[in-house]
Design an enzyme around this catalytic site. Structure first.
Site, PDB file in Angstrom:
ATOM      1  N   HIS A  28       0.956  -1.133   0.118  1.00 60.04           N
ATOM      2  CA  HIS A  28       0.040   0.147   0.256  1.00 60.04           C
ATOM      3  C   HIS A  28       0.964   1.270   0.011  1.00 60.04           C
ATOM      4  O   HIS A  28       0.589   2.147  -0.714  1.00 60.04           O
ATOM      5  CB  HIS A  28      -0.909  -0.024   1.131  1.00 60.04           C
ATOM      6  CG  HIS A  28      -1.649   1.169   1.397  1.00 60.04           C
ATOM      7  ND1 HIS A  28      -2.939   1.131   1.019  1.00 60.04           N
ATOM      8  CD2 HIS A  28      -1.351   2.502   1.917  1.00 60.04           C
ATOM      9  CE1 HIS A  28      -3.565   2.335   1.343  1.00 60.04           C
ATOM     10  NE2 HIS A  28      -2.407   2.961   1.951  1.00 60.04           N
ATOM     11  N   GLU A  29       2.041   1.168   0.920  1.00 64.18           N
ATOM     12  CA  GLU A  29       2.616   2.563   0.969  1.00 64.18           C
ATOM     13  C   GLU A  29       3.473   2.494  -0.343  1.00 64.18           C
ATOM     14  O   GLU A  29       3.851   3.677  -0.814  1.00 64.18           O
ATOM     15  CB  GLU A  29       3.687   2.514   2.112  1.00 64.18           C
ATOM     16  CG  GLU A  29       2.994   2.331   3.789  1.00 64.18           C
ATOM     17  CD  GLU A  29       1.760   3.476   3.581  1.00 64.18           C
ATOM     18  OE1 GLU A  29       2.204   4.491   3.146  1.00 64.18           O
ATOM     19  OE2 GLU A  29       0.867   3.126   4.259  1.00 64.18           O
TER      20      GLU A  29
ATOM     21  N   GLU B  80      -6.543   7.029  -1.244  1.00 71.70           N
ATOM     22  CA  GLU B  80      -6.385   5.854  -0.447  1.00 71.70           C
ATOM     23  C   GLU B  80      -6.951   4.557  -1.205  1.00 71.70           C
ATOM     24  O   GLU B  80      -6.453   3.309  -1.096  1.00 71.70           O
ATOM     25  CB  GLU B  80      -7.096   5.792   0.796  1.00 71.70           C
ATOM     26  CG  GLU B  80      -6.348   6.976   1.770  1.00 71.70           C
ATOM     27  CD  GLU B  80      -4.941   6.258   2.117  1.00 71.70           C
ATOM     28  OE1 GLU B  80      -4.735   5.204   2.234  1.00 71.70           O
ATOM     29  OE2 GLU B  80      -4.023   7.091   1.987  1.00 71.70           O
TER      30      GLU B  80
END
Length: 291
Positions: free
Chosen positions: A143-144, A225
């Site tokens: 995700h990062e 996100e």
């Protein structure tokens, strides 16, 4: 206290530098103080300038304010696995290897920061390392890395610069108009009253416009996100990404500064979803399940 002191010192230094830049620009361009042109330059320098300087300093600020332990040479199997996992994901995402760091925090969280896709940092909390299994941690790292690959740090800085510039210009332009209309007849007392009116009105309008602008920025942050979740699912596996988000249901409140929390896997709570940097976990999980 360390974070507060560092924040104040850094911001004072940035304001002084931007003040010098404003003086030089207006002098070179021959723009007089009090004109609309001067106001445009002032808003641009402090609006865009502040955001871009913050972006360039983001890695340094993260390291200093959160006492990050950057993994230059892995000391154990866990650190080695973290570095190797990020390296593999970065290669598949087409970006240069980010720095990898660990910070002490009870919450399960991680964040990415840095001025560009090829000059970034990914940090994870000790709470995440001890609270998640390897599959879930892999998904969080993915995700990062996706945030970095998507260029989210740069895009957010540019968007923040645009809204900051608008807020500063609009607030001061309206305040100047109001103070001129309400100025007194007596020259000396009129100037004093005009200045006070300008100061009060501009402060109030900056707060109001800033709140409205935050709604726009937070909306973009929430959409970002969802994209990072999809990127994490592509790099680590959809089931791992869903499992990681499910685990975050029992998470502690994030203790990260706001400028870094926006790039974390888990955000802070707010009175309204309009002011959230992250969508509710239920919506993020549902989005992945439907994908």
């Amino acid at each position: 206290m360390k974070r507060i002191a560092l924040f104040l010192i850094t911001n004072i230094a940035v304001m002084l530098v931007l003040g010098v830049v404003l003086t030089l620009l207006t002098s070179v361009l021959g723009i007089g103080h009090g004109s609309v042109g001067y106001l445009v330059v002032l808003a641009g320098v402090f609006g865009f300038g502040g955001s871009l300087v913050s972006l360039q300093m983001s890695k340094w600020m993260a390291k200093k304010s959160m006492d990050l332990q950057v993994i230059d040479h892995p000391q154990d199997e866990q650190e080695r696995w973290l570095v190797e996992t990020v390296a593999s994901q970065a290669q598949r995402a087409g970006i240069k290897m980010p720095e990898v760091a660990i910070y002490h925090g009870p919450e399960m969280n991680a964040f990415a920061t840095g001025p560009s896709r090829n000059n970034s940092l990914v940090a994870v909390s000790t709470g995440l390392l001890y609270g998640m299994n390897k599959d879930e941690i892999e998904a969080v790292l993915a995700h990062e890395v996706s945030h970095v690959a998507n260029g989210d740090m740069v895009t957010m800085a540019l968007m923040q610069g645009v809204v900051n510039t608008f807020v500063i210009f609009a607030a001061r332009f309206i305040a100047g108009t109001v103070s001129n209309v309400l100025g007194g007849d007596d020259e000396e007392s009129g100037e004093e009253a005009s200045y006070m009116t300008y100061f009060v009105v501009s402060m109030v309008l900056e707060i109001l416009f800033g709140m409205l602008a935050s709604v726009i920025v937070m909306y973009y942050s929430r959409q970002r996100e969802y994209r990072a979740d999809e990127g994490g699912a592509a790099l680590a596996g959809r089931h791992k990404m869903i499992a990681a988000l499910e685990r975050l249901r029992n998470n502690h409140e994030s203790s990260m500064p706001a400028n870094m929390a926006a790039f974390g896997i888990s955000g802070k709570s707010a009175m309204s979803e309009l002011l959230l940097t992250h969508p509710p976990l239920e919506k993020r999980i549902a989005s992945l399940q439907q994908g």
